[in-house]
Design a protein around this motif. Structure first.
Motif, short mmCIF file in Angstrom:
data_model
loop_
_atom_site.label_atom_id
_atom_site.label_comp_id
_atom_site.label_asym_id
_atom_site.label_seq_id
_atom_site.Cartn_x
_atom_site.Cartn_y
_atom_site.Cartn_z
N SER A 45 44.22 29.60 35.21
CA SER A 45 42.86 29.68 34.66
C SER A 45 42.82 30.69 33.53
O SER A 45 43.38 31.79 33.65
CB SER A 45 41.86 30.09 35.76
OG SER A 45 41.92 29.20 36.85
N HIS A 54 37.23 29.57 30.70
CA HIS A 54 37.38 28.85 29.44
C HIS A 54 38.06 27.50 29.65
O HIS A 54 37.61 26.48 29.13
CB HIS A 54 38.18 29.72 28.47
CG HIS A 54 38.47 29.05 27.16
ND1 HIS A 54 37.48 28.72 26.27
CD2 HIS A 54 39.65 28.64 26.60
CE1 HIS A 54 38.03 28.14 25.21
NE2 HIS A 54 39.34 28.07 25.39
N ARG A 55 39.12 27.51 30.42
CA ARG A 55 39.83 26.27 30.75
C ARG A 55 40.78 26.57 31.90
O ARG A 55 41.12 27.72 32.17
CB ARG A 55 40.60 25.73 29.54
CG ARG A 55 41.68 26.69 29.06
CD ARG A 55 42.29 26.27 27.76
NE ARG A 55 43.15 25.10 27.88
CZ ARG A 55 44.06 24.76 26.96
NH1 ARG A 55 44.21 25.50 25.87
NH2 ARG A 55 44.81 23.69 27.12
N ARG A 102 47.82 20.00 23.33
CA ARG A 102 47.41 19.30 24.54
C ARG A 102 48.43 18.20 24.84
O ARG A 102 49.12 17.67 23.96
CB ARG A 102 46.02 18.65 24.35
CG ARG A 102 44.94 19.65 23.98
CD ARG A 102 44.63 20.60 25.13
NE ARG A 102 43.61 21.56 24.79
CZ ARG A 102 42.32 21.35 24.99
NH1 ARG A 102 41.90 20.21 25.53
NH2 ARG A 102 41.44 22.27 24.65
N SER A 110 43.05 18.46 30.33
CA SER A 110 43.09 19.52 29.30
C SER A 110 44.33 20.37 29.41
O SER A 110 44.36 21.47 28.93
CB SER A 110 41.84 20.42 29.43
OG SER A 110 41.82 21.04 30.70
#
Length: 952
Positions: A45, A54-55, A102, A110
């Protein structure tokens, strides 16, 4: 550290980690403006500054064990377990993700692109538990990964991992101790300093250092005590920090350094902006404390009780503590102003000063803290310490602020010190100079610092590496052979002097070098050589600077040789040897280009009270029994000495004898270096005056003042010494204006005796003799000057006044006779003029004045009673040829006087240059030209601003 003060220089803010991160946090990293968390479910994370998610993406199928965010590239290196790996492969692997790319999949995942997957454990690298993990970015794309294992081994992976162009090797800790149980690696740390690439390794029983820049990495044990826990960090000074229950230890490449003792289990250690971060567990209470230590200022910048801490990071200029309950504590440093306000309220000014200096605040901010500290000390009437603080603010604080304070407090000594510092820094105005003179103090210290830049030879990498490796392995003879063969003279001498202490061999080697290279080596190693072999070193320097043994080739050749000034710094602890070296040089070389600098240095050595030199400490000794520093060591061994004549003298007497001898040499230098035919001497005159004043060298000071024609300063020295006999003798020598002296010295001398306040009748009579001889002062001025001394009686000036009155009476009588004579002549002239105007003239001359023949008609008669034939006059019938020249002369003189009366500059110049300005003005009035006016014009002489008040 138990006595250290605690402060709140930081403030906390608690933030909850996003609920989306459900699994336990296994590892974390920071960098590039974010925090990266690795979870037990294999998810990575990425959190932003507000700890918002954030992602996230799945990095490993099982668990993320370790991860590292790279700084130079947006890459993430992870180590984790993948259960889906084939059975024949190890479950633990290393992955490299490019977070800027990506995955090219049809799904909306993602996940970033995984550049490479590497198996960590292979047949050559057996599987073990990973206990520590560090990544170092070399020149991209090369990275270096070190994995510490519980079997005491370190697996290293180096190269371009994305392209799998790598090499693997293994390092073993305690490999040279057979039979010893291998301990787990509890901590790793990279140290990169120039070309040195090293790796610290910590186990429970040792601290080791591996040199990775060599072809085959070599290791050495720095300590046989390690750390049981993983409380290991690296400071910004490339030091390894280890936490143990009793203290925190710092390690450098040469072993253990300083340690800071405080009890408690160190769960986490960190380094943040020069602060030591430490999470401490108290075994007795079970509570955890997070402390921030300012080691430089010896204080605890912040302390807070915390819950169970799982990870500690630093990012965004903030300390982030991640707790076991998935909360985060942000600890932010307060600004400097808030810190200082806190310290000022507690009157902790010393701490405040140390704080701003350690954090490299600007000079204005530092000066403001010093000013406040000075005001605080001043209010406590601790004036000396207050002034010490104010002096440090010079250049930033208005001087009048400090001057006014100490004028009001009547602290002249402190004020003088401040004014001296202002002058030293070139910030003093004319008013400051005047105030300093009024304080009537002397200079105490003058700091002279000579800076010499040493040149460095360029070394080839392979040769230097060979020398270092041989030297590190104690193969000094081999290292010397390589250095000598490759011409690395510095390395050769470094080994001889620093490792082997073979000074004679080093001197022989220097003698074998060419002069330019020998000069460079002497500059670098001269301090060591002077300390152990001073006489031999001086001989080498004489050969280098003068080429002893070879015929001199003139001044041009001398300029090509090195200057003795280049070698002054090697005599840092041996001023006596420096003096001997410069004396030998000046005796041999008379026209050195650096003669001024040499004379300045010799002068400082000669005139110093104790044989020392600015910035050069008087310590150390040499084996040749020289004077100066060695004399001090000999003095410690005996309390008295016996000279050849059998007289016994104490050390103080011997010291005084040497001091007088040096001052005698100093006076000779002052005189010989300033020949009569030269306008400027071969030394710094200002420096010479300062040295004479600092060391109370009256003879030198008098010589310099007299040579510079500063006669008033000369007599001021005698006045200060209360030497009346010398004072009068000086005025006799320097007060004769006919020989280029200053006649006003006698007036200054009379004023001095008038203000002396003691009986000096004999001296005053002698002074009056010379004042009367040259008629320097009016009697009234003499009376007014001497009337200030209550110890002088009228009998002192009785004869002088009588003679002056008698002389004045004679002058008055002479003037009265002259006045009567001029009055009679004037009356006769007026009577003649009146007679010419009212009565007729009878001309009875029978002969022509020009030709002396009998006068016949036509004839011309003039009122001056001269008669001429008309033919003898020619065309000039209006004036008598006999009287015309005299008349024209009178008219010319009159015209000149009238012209001069219009030249005001000439008039005032005469007034200034005359001893009696009034006599000049009286002469102008007497000639009738100063009040002469013309039509439409004002007076001929107009007063200027200088004389409009009636003074002359």
């Amino acid at each position: 550290m138990y006595q250290w003060r605690k402060f709140d220089f930081f403030e906390e803010k608690k933030i909850k980690i996003p609920e989306e991160i459900e699994a336990g946090i296994q590892c974390c990293s920071s960098g590039r403006g974010r925090i990266v968390l690795g979870s037990q479910d294999g998810t990575v994370s990425l959190l932003d500054r507000t700890l918002q998610l954030h992602r996230s993406f799945p990095a490993h199928s099982a668990s993320v064990l370790l991860l590292q965010q790279l700084k130079q590239r947006n890459f993430l290196v992870t180590v984790g377990e993948d259960e889906q790996m084939p059975p024949q492969q190890a479950a633990i692997c290393l992955k490299v993700f490019d977070l800027d790319k990506r995955q090219e999949e049809e799904s909306s995942s993602s996940s970033p692109e995984c550049l490479q997957i590497l198996r960590i454990f292979t047949n050559q690298f057996p599987e073990a538990k990973i206990t520590s993990f560090v990544v170092f970015e070399e020149a991209p794309p090369i990275i270096f990964i070190a994995l510490g294992l519980d079997n005491g081994c370190i697996y290293c992976i180096q190269g371009d991992i994305a392209r799998e162009r790598i090499k693997r090797f293994k390092l073993e800790v305690d490999s040279g101790q057979p039979g010893k149980t291998k301990s787990a690696i509890t901590g790793l740390g990279f140290r990169v300093d120039g070309q040195a690439f090293q790796l610290f390794a910590v186990t429970s029983s040792s601290v080791s250092l591996f040199n990775l820049h060599a072809q085959t990495p070599t290791g050495q044990t720095l300590d046989h005590i390690g750390s049981e826990t993983a409380s290991v960090a690296m400071s910004d000074r490339l030091e390894l920090i280890i936490g143990r229950p009793e203290a925190v230890y710092f390690y450098e490449v040469d072993g253990r350094g300083p340690c800071w003792a405080f009890e408690g289990e160190k769960k986490f250690l960190g380094w943040f902006r020069g602060y030591l971060l430490c999470v401490i567990a108290d075994q007795r209470t079970g509570k955890n404390t997070f402390n921030i230590y300012d080691l430089k200022n010896r204080l605890i910048a912040h302390s807070i009780a915390v819950q169970e801490v799982s990870h500690m990071l630093c990012e965004w200029g903030t300390i982030v503590l991640i707790m076991a309950d998935k909360s985060a504590l942000f600890i932010v440093e307060k600004d400097m102003e808030s810190k200082l306000d806190l310290l000022f309220k507690k009157n902790l000014y010393t701490v405040a000063i140390n704080l701003v200096q350690s954090q490299q605040a600007d000079a204005v901010a530092t000066a403001e803290v010093l000013r406040k500290y000075g005001d605080h000390l001043y209010s406590k009437q601790d004036y000396d310490e207050a002034m010490a603080q104010y002096i440090l603010t010079i250049g930033h604080l208005e001087p009048s602020y400090v001057i006014q304070k100490f004028l009001d407090a009547q602290r002249i000594y402190n004020l003088t010190n401040y004014l001296e510092k202002l002058h030293e820094k070139g910030l003093a105005s004319k008013d400051h100079t005047t105030l300093l003179l009024n304080c009537y103090t002397k200079l105490k210290d003058v700091d002279k610092l000579d800076l010499f830049i040493k040149s460095e030879d360029e070394h080839k990498f392979d040769v230097e590496t060979a020398i270092r490796v041989c030297r590190a392995a104690n193969y000094h003879e081999h290292a010397m052979y390589v250095a000598k063969k490759s011409g690395k003279h510095e390395w050769y001498l470094k080994i001889l002097l620093e490792d082997l202490d073979r000074y004679d061999e080093a001197l022989q080697y220097i003698n074998s070098l060419d002069p330019s290279q020998a000069g460079l080596t002497i500059e670098e190693y001269g301090k060591i050589l002077v300390e152990h072999k001073p006489k031999e070193t001086i001989q080498i320097l004489m050969r280098l600077c003068t080429e002893e043994g070879e015929p001199a080739k003139g001044g041009t050749f001398i300029t090509m040789l090195p200057s003795p000034v280049d070698f002054l710094n090697i005599f840092v602890h041996h001023p006596q040897s420096l003096m001997e070296f410069l004396e030998k040089y000046t005796n041999k070389v008379k026209d050195s280009p650096a003669q001024v600098e040499i004379n300045n240095t010799l002068m400082e050595l000669y005139l110093s009270h104790d044989l020392d030199f600015p910035s050069l400490s008087q310590t150390g000794s040499n084996e040749n029994g020289d004077l100066g520093t060695n004399r001090g060591s000999n003095a410690a061994a005996t309390t008295s000495r016996t000279e050849s004549n059998g007289n016994v003298f104490s050390d103080d007497a011997i010291e005084e004898k040497y001091r007088k001898e040096r001052r005698r040499k100093g006076l000779i230098l002052l005189k010989n270096a300033w020949p009569a035919e030269q306008e400027q001497p071969l030394y710094d005159v200002d420096l010479a005056i300062i040295l004479c004043e600092m060391n109370s060298f009256k003879e030198g000071l008098l010589y310099l003042y007299e040579k510079m024609k500063l006669y008033k300063e000369v007599i001021a020295c005698y006045m200060q010494a209360h030497d009346h006999e010398g004072l009068i003798a000086c005025c006799k020598r320097l007060g004769d204006s006919g020989k280029g002296g200053d006649a006003s010295l006698w007036a200054d001398l009379l004023k001095y005796f008038g203000e002396l306040g003691e009986d000096c009748s004999k001296e005053v009579k002698e002074v009056l003799t010379y004042i009367e001889r040259d008629d320097m002062l009016p009697p009234i001025v003499v009376l007014q000057t001497l009337s200030r001394n209550p110890c002088l009686t009228l009998s002192v000036i009785k004869d002088y006044i009588a003679r002056k009155l008698e002389k004045e009476s004679k002058l008055i009588d002479e003037d009265r006779i002259a006045i009567e004579k001029y009055q009679e002549e004037t009356s006769a002239m007026r009577k003649e003029i009146q007679d010419l105007r009212t009565n007729a003239r009878i001309f009875q001359l029978s002969k022509c004045t020009a030709c002396t023949f009998t006068l016949d008609l036509p004839a011309v008669h003039f009122m001056c009673m001269h008669s001429f034939h008309q033919r003898c006059l020619g065309d000039n019938e209006k004036e008598c040829p006999e009287c015309a020249p005299e008349y024209r002369s009178v008219l010319e003189t009159k015209r000149n006087l009238e012209q001069n009366s219009k030249n005001q500059d000439y008039f005032f110049q005469q007034v200034r240059s005359s001893k009696n300005g009034f006599s000049v003005i009286a002469e102008y009035f007497g000639k009738g030209i100063i009040s002469k006016t013309t039509k439409g014009s004002s007076e001929a002489i107009k007063p200027t601003n200088d004389y409009s008040n009636g003074s002359f």
